[in-house]
Design an enzyme around this catalytic site. Structure first.
Site, PDB file in Angstrom:
ATOM      1  N   LYS A  69       0.856  -1.193   0.000  1.00 48.55           N
ATOM      2  CA  LYS A  69       0.000   0.000   0.000  1.00 48.55           C
ATOM      3  C   LYS A  69       0.885   1.234   0.000  1.00 48.55           C
ATOM      4  O   LYS A  69       1.894   1.291   0.703  1.00 48.55           O
ATOM      5  CB  LYS A  69      -0.929   0.027   1.216  1.00 48.55           C
ATOM      6  CG  LYS A  69      -1.852   1.257   1.214  1.00 48.55           C
ATOM      7  CD  LYS A  69      -2.902   1.198   2.307  1.00 48.55           C
ATOM      8  CE  LYS A  69      -2.352   1.635   3.649  1.00 48.55           C
ATOM      9  NZ  LYS A  69      -3.423   1.774   4.653  1.00 48.55           N
ATOM     10  N   GLN A 140     -12.479   8.050  10.372  1.00 41.46           N
ATOM     11  CA  GLN A 140     -11.987   6.937  11.178  1.00 41.46           C
ATOM     12  C   GLN A 140     -12.948   6.614  12.307  1.00 41.46           C
ATOM     13  O   GLN A 140     -13.152   5.443  12.656  1.00 41.46           O
ATOM     14  CB  GLN A 140     -10.595   7.269  11.733  1.00 41.46           C
ATOM     15  CG  GLN A 140      -9.493   7.328  10.702  1.00 41.46           C
ATOM     16  CD  GLN A 140      -9.135   5.963  10.148  1.00 41.46           C
ATOM     17  OE1 GLN A 140      -9.519   4.928  10.685  1.00 41.46           O
ATOM     18  NE2 GLN A 140      -8.404   5.946   9.046  1.00 41.46           N
ATOM     19  N   ASP A 225      -0.297   8.027  14.599  1.00 34.23           N
ATOM     20  CA  ASP A 225       0.185   7.142  13.535  1.00 34.23           C
ATOM     21  C   ASP A 225       1.482   7.641  12.912  1.00 34.23           C
ATOM     22  O   ASP A 225       1.869   7.200  11.842  1.00 34.23           O
ATOM     23  CB  ASP A 225      -0.885   6.971  12.457  1.00 34.23           C
ATOM     24  CG  ASP A 225      -1.283   8.296  11.817  1.00 34.23           C
ATOM     25  OD1 ASP A 225      -0.792   9.345  12.261  1.00 34.23           O
ATOM     26  OD2 ASP A 225      -2.079   8.272  10.864  1.00 34.23           O
TER      27      ASP A 225
END
Length: 326
Positions: A69, A140, A225
């Site tokens: 990805k 999210q 993240d």
């Protein structure tokens, strides 16, 4: 040689949360059993543009599937009318290395991240959990709640966000798919009075304080993240059982990255990887009083198993466009 091209509408046609949950749970299990090849995600930082680009390759040995990805995170994109996160996923043949499919990874990223939170709650939350607290109401947050609704009986969702319009939009959308009461709170402290707390913010200073979280709470920490991000007070981590998706990756870019760098916690304070809990190698929650934290950074295997289902179902249903590489 033909490659299957799947745009976002194709992906949305063939995937749903139950399918994603099942695939991601299996992905974590295989990760826990050390049956995957998955280098830590690599980053290119675009400081000038307040964004980054990440590559995430993986290979699942038993399923014999592989891919990569490519995904960006640009927080300022909302002002430009673009998603904060955009991605493409390439599936490759393990026999020849040839690309089999190229597909939108943005929806897959949302779905597999939500599914990870669902898997974490399934294994780590108290069985009698019924109240969800949500800090943040973006995309999210939507898939997090969608996944939680598949693994627990939700009676109430408490939400808060700096933008009232975002809260209203969240409630309007999620009431259509989750049958429960929605309550908007004025403060994060009020939202923390819950059984399962979900944080999906991009902050670099803690917004959830230790004193606000009751014993027995499970927390899905989703927002951190990349290096320097932190949503939870370090003192809260010291009170909790910390379960990460991947120790190396989380240490670099997850919720634990700042507390580790400052010496507030150490590697020995990490209780387990989620895959180890799913595979039965380690125990997760051990009492109703435990505070459990799932530190989600997003694993390449989550993308791979979800993309493989999308590709397989698309082929079966004759969805997508075939393009030639050469």
């Amino acid at each position: 040689m033909d490659i299957l091209w799947l745009e976002q509408s194709d992906v949305k046609t063939v995937i749903n949360m139950p399918l994603t949950l099942s695939a991601v749970e299996n992905g974590f299990r295989e990760h826990g059993l050390k049956k995957v090849q998955m280098p830590p995600k690599s980053y290119l930082y675009f400081d000038k543009h307040n964004g980054d680009l990440r590559t995430m390759p993986s290979f699942m040995e038993e399923q014999d599937i592989a891919g990569v990805k490519i995904v960006n995170v640009h927080p300022d994109n909302r002002e430009k009318g673009l998603p904060t996160v955009m991605a493409v996923i390439v599936l490759n043949s393990t026999e020849t290395g040839a690309p089999l499919g190229i597909m939108d990874g943005t929806h897959i990223t949302d779905m597999r991240t939500g599914a990870a939170g669902g898997v974490a709650a399934k294994y780590l939350a108290r069985p009698d959990s019924h109240v969800v607290g949500m800090v943040g109401t973006g995309e999210q947050a939507r898939t997090q709640l969608l996944a939680l609704s598949e693994v627990m009986d939700i009676e109430e969702v408490k939400i808060t966000s700096r933008n009232i319009t975002h809260c209203q939009s969240f409630v309007k959308d999620m009431q259509k798919v989750v049958n429960c009461d929605f309550t908007r709170k004025d403060s994060i402290k009020e939202v923390c009075d819950c059984d399962v707390l979900v944080t999906t913010t991009p902050v670099r200073e803690p917004v959830v304080m230790s004193g606000w979280v009751h014993e027995g709470t499970h927390i899905n920490a989703i927002g951190a993240d990349s290096m320097g991000k932190q949503e939870l007070d370090s003192a809260l981590l010291n009170r909790s059982k910390i379960i990460v998706d991947d120790i190396v990756q989380a240490s670099h870019s997850g919720e634990i990255n700042v507390p580790l760098s400052k010496g507030a916690i150490s590697q020995s304070d990490i209780h387990a990887e989620l895959g180890e809990v799913v595979a039965g190698i380690k125990k997760g929650r051990q009492s109703d009083e435990d505070i459990t934290i799932f530190d989600s950074t997003g694993l390449a295997v989550q993308d791979l198993v979800t993309a493989n289902i999308v590709y397989t179902k698309a082929v079966e249903m004759g969805i997508g466009k075939k393009i030639k590489l050469f």
